[in-house]
Structure formats: C-alpha cells, structure tokens
Design a protein around this motif. Structure first.
Motif, mmCIF file in Angstrom:
data_model
loop_
_atom_site.group_PDB
_atom_site.id
_atom_site.type_symbol
_atom_site.label_atom_id
_atom_site.label_comp_id
_atom_site.label_asym_id
_atom_site.label_seq_id
_atom_site.Cartn_x
_atom_site.Cartn_y
_atom_site.Cartn_z
ATOM 1 N N GLU A 1 26.628 -17.518 -1.544
ATOM 2 C CA GLU A 1 27.906 -17.308 -0.851
ATOM 3 C C GLU A 1 28.306 -15.840 -0.839
ATOM 4 O OE1 GLU A 1 32.497 -18.631 -1.541
ATOM 5 O OE2 GLU A 1 30.964 -20.196 -1.403
ATOM 6 N N CYS A 2 28.021 -15.107 -1.907
ATOM 7 C CA CYS A 2 28.386 -13.691 -1.929
ATOM 8 C C CYS A 2 27.372 -12.916 -2.760
ATOM 9 C CB CYS A 2 29.806 -13.477 -2.459
ATOM 10 S SG CYS A 2 30.094 -14.116 -4.109
ATOM 11 N N ILE A 3 27.375 -11.606 -2.575
ATOM 12 C CA ILE A 3 26.450 -10.726 -3.273
ATOM 13 C C ILE A 3 27.239 -9.690 -4.055
ATOM 14 C CG2 ILE A 3 26.190 -9.341 -1.165
ATOM 15 C CD1 ILE A 3 23.458 -8.442 -2.226
ATOM 16 N N MET A 4 26.838 -9.447 -5.289
ATOM 17 C CA MET A 4 27.425 -8.400 -6.112
ATOM 18 C C MET A 4 26.344 -7.387 -6.462
ATOM 19 S SD MET A 4 30.042 -10.264 -8.728
ATOM 20 C CE MET A 4 31.420 -11.232 -8.129
ATOM 21 N N PHE A 5 26.742 -6.130 -6.507
ATOM 22 C CA PHE A 5 25.804 -5.045 -6.804
ATOM 23 C C PHE A 5 26.328 -4.225 -7.968
ATOM 24 C CE2 PHE A 5 24.848 -0.468 -5.681
ATOM 25 C CZ PHE A 5 23.620 -0.462 -6.319
ATOM 26 N N LEU A 6 25.524 -4.081 -9.027
ATOM 27 C CA LEU A 6 25.901 -3.259 -10.180
ATOM 28 C C LEU A 6 25.639 -1.800 -9.845
ATOM 29 C CD1 LEU A 6 24.558 -5.317 -13.223
ATOM 30 C CD2 LEU A 6 26.863 -5.218 -12.288
ATOM 31 N N ASN A 7 26.678 -1.120 -9.451
ATOM 32 C CA ASN A 7 26.566 0.259 -8.975
ATOM 33 C C ASN A 7 26.744 1.210 -10.155
ATOM 34 O OD1 ASN A 7 26.592 2.637 -7.605
ATOM 35 N ND2 ASN A 7 28.378 2.174 -6.343
ATOM 36 N N THR A 8 25.684 1.462 -10.889
ATOM 37 C CA THR A 8 25.705 2.337 -12.056
ATOM 38 C C THR A 8 24.813 3.543 -11.801
ATOM 39 O OG1 THR A 8 23.764 1.537 -13.258
ATOM 40 C CG2 THR A 8 25.771 0.189 -13.407
ATOM 41 N N PRO A 9 24.874 4.562 -12.672
ATOM 42 C CA PRO A 9 23.964 5.704 -12.527
ATOM 43 C C PRO A 9 22.491 5.318 -12.624
ATOM 44 C CG PRO A 9 25.785 6.271 -13.972
ATOM 45 C CD PRO A 9 25.874 4.786 -13.730
ATOM 46 N N ASN A 10 22.209 4.139 -13.162
ATOM 47 C CA ASN A 10 20.820 3.683 -13.205
ATOM 48 C C ASN A 10 20.327 3.203 -11.847
ATOM 49 O OD1 ASN A 10 20.474 4.128 -15.980
ATOM 50 N ND2 ASN A 10 21.451 2.179 -16.468
ATOM 51 N N SER A 11 21.254 2.838 -10.966
ATOM 52 C CA SER A 11 20.861 2.294 -9.669
ATOM 53 C C SER A 11 21.160 3.232 -8.513
ATOM 54 C CB SER A 11 21.556 0.946 -9.426
ATOM 55 O OG SER A 11 22.961 1.080 -9.529
ATOM 56 N N ILE A 12 22.260 3.974 -8.599
ATOM 57 C CA ILE A 12 22.665 4.865 -7.516
ATOM 58 C C ILE A 12 22.913 6.264 -8.071
ATOM 59 C CG2 ILE A 12 24.438 5.394 -5.806
ATOM 60 C CD1 ILE A 12 22.732 3.117 -4.955
ATOM 61 N N VAL A 13 22.331 7.260 -7.428
ATOM 62 C CA VAL A 13 22.570 8.655 -7.764
ATOM 63 C C VAL A 13 23.382 9.268 -6.640
ATOM 64 C CG1 VAL A 13 21.536 10.911 -8.215
ATOM 65 C CG2 VAL A 13 20.425 8.829 -9.071
ATOM 66 N N THR A 14 24.554 9.801 -6.963
ATOM 67 C CA THR A 14 25.401 10.437 -5.962
ATOM 68 C C THR A 14 25.029 11.904 -5.881
ATOM 69 O OG1 THR A 14 27.195 8.903 -6.433
ATOM 70 C CG2 THR A 14 27.763 10.903 -5.241
ATOM 71 N N SER A 15 24.356 12.299 -4.823
ATOM 72 C CA SER A 15 23.885 13.672 -4.678
ATOM 73 C C SER A 15 25.009 14.606 -4.250
ATOM 74 C CB SER A 15 22.742 13.745 -3.664
ATOM 75 O OG SER A 15 23.150 13.228 -2.410
ATOM 76 N N ASN A 16 25.977 14.080 -3.552
ATOM 77 C CA ASN A 16 27.185 14.830 -3.217
ATOM 78 C C ASN A 16 28.269 13.823 -2.894
ATOM 79 O OD1 ASN A 16 26.862 14.078 -0.402
ATOM 80 N ND2 ASN A 16 25.268 15.646 -0.305
ATOM 81 N N GLU A 17 29.373 14.287 -2.316
ATOM 82 C CA GLU A 17 30.483 13.375 -2.069
ATOM 83 C C GLU A 17 30.181 12.345 -0.989
ATOM 84 O OE1 GLU A 17 33.921 15.645 -1.241
ATOM 85 O OE2 GLU A 17 34.112 16.459 -3.268
#
Length: 256
Positions: free
Chosen positions: A138-154
């Motif tokens: 029914e729905c999807i959740m994503f664990l958005n941590t520094p282990n999964s996503i790297v923010t290179s800039n804003e």
C-alpha cells in the motif's frame, strides 16, 4: 520507541527472517532440476506468499534501524513491513548457487564473462521482483540516512546503491492506487535518521546515481507521536488511514 528498543528490534528481525524464508523458498522453487532458472515462473509469481502493508527501502548499513521501525509499526499498529534487503540480500546466495554450477573454468576459478551473464540475469529479475512488491504494497517508506543518500549540495542527492536508486525511481513512476476504503491518493513515505559512518571499509567500487526526492514531503517525530497516540492497538488499515488523515492526502512524505 526508546523504552523498548531491543524488544522492537527483535520483533522486526523476526518479521525480516519470516519474509526472508518466504523469499528464499520462492526463489529456490524457480530453480529447475538442472539448476537453470525458470524465468517464466519468476515473471508470473513474484513472491506470492509475501503480503505486506509497507515496503521499507534502506541501506544495508541501516539494517538494525529497519528492524526497529518494522518492530515499532507491528507493535503499535499491527502493520506488516516488507524489508527490501530480504530480497537483495539473498541475491548473492542465489548467484553463488548458479556460479558454482555454471561459471567455473576447468581450474576451478570463475569465468569473468559467464559471471557477468549470471549476475545480469539475477539482478534484473530481483530488481523486477522488488518493483512488483512496491506496487503490491500500500505504501513505501525510505530510510533516508547518510548511509543511503549523500547530499552533494543543496540541490543534488546521490546514492551509490543500485537497489535504492531503482526503488526510489520506481516510487516516482508507480501507479498510485487508492485503497477501496480511502477516496484520496495513496501516500508515499520516506524516513530520515542520522547515523554514523565509523566503519573501516576496504576500497570498493562506488558508483553514484542522482536520486530525485522532491516528490517526498517530510514527516517529523511529532507526526509519528501523533500517529501513535491516535492509532495504537488498532488494525493496520485503520492506522494507515489515520496517518493519511493527519496531512493533505494529495501529498507524500519524508520522515525526519
């Protein structure tokens, strides 16, 4: 969750292991007598025994956090969570079975070209199965941590996980189906929790993928507390409806 973290992690791990058993059983059934994969059977079935409300996407480094959330959702709301690593975590075992049978040279070493061929097939089939599971939940959740996503800039977010890249991309294009009991759009979730990067890792190949997160909107700790207060000990569908009702239902959410 702070009062009962270890117990919730244990419950989440049990949910994960139950899912993993079903995944392994299903994939093993796809192996024909000659250890070839039955591609048509895979396409037609896609883990039919696994029924879940939430699809949880995460980095392998955040496995314990995934267990914690799955345990929390189950104890608070009777929600069953499909933890995606139950699939991609098994891919290496499946590949090893095939590679040991078909991809070795006479000297016992693996043949590079044959291994490329087997890896492509297995990863493509498992990627498709994950996409089907996303569509079925029914729905999807994503664990958005520094282990999964790297923010290179804003603006730009990147991931070096091909599984996460595939799942987030699918969350953008998958058809949003309204549950019969609800007359608004389904909400897509994401979760963000800071975690440390203290592991000493050997040098490895890292490939970055741009990840679009603009279709996700924040859910914060207060939102989860309100959800728990209004929905604890109810059934899974009522709990999800209560969460949808807390916010404009034409939006999607990230948990901070």
């Amino acid at each position: 969750m702070n009062d009962n973290v270890n117990e919730l992690i244990k419950i989440g791990k049990e949910i994960f292991q139950d899912t993993q058993k079903k995944v392994k059983s299903t994939l093993d059934d796809y192996l024909l007598d000659n250890k070839r994969l039955d591609g048509n059977k895979i396409i037609n079935e896609w883990f039919p025994e696994v029924k879940a409300h939430i699809f949880l996407s995460h980095s392998h480094k955040d496995e314990e956090l995934a267990f914690l959330l799955a345990g929390f959702f189950h104890e608070a709301f009777n929600i069953y969570t499909f933890i995606d690593s139950a699939v991609w975590g098994y891919s290496d075992d499946l590949l090893r079975q095939l590679d040991d049978k078909y991809c070795k040279n006479s000297d016992g070493n693996y043949n590079y070209l044959k291994r490329n061929y087997s890896t492509t097939h297995v990863h493509m089939m498992l990627s498709n199965s994950l996409n089907r599971m996303i569509d079925n939940c029914e729905c999807i959740m994503f664990l958005n941590t520094p282990n999964s996503i790297v923010t290179s800039n804003e603006i730009n977010n990147k991931t070096n996980s091909p599984w996460i890249f595939s799942e987030i991309s699918t969350s953008m294009i998958v058809q949003k189906r309204t549950p019969i009991r609800v007359q608004q759009k389904i909400i897509v979730f994401s979760s963000k929790k800071m975690s440390s990067l203290n592991e000493n890792e050997q040098q490895q190949l890292l490939i970055d993928y741009n990840v679009e997160l603009s279709h996700l909107i924040n859910l914060n700790e207060e939102d989860l507390e309100n959800w728990l207060e209004t929905s604890k000990n109810t059934n899974a569908e009522k709990a999800l409806d209560d969460l949808y009702a807390q916010h404009p239902l034409d939006k999607r959410f990230i948990i901070n």
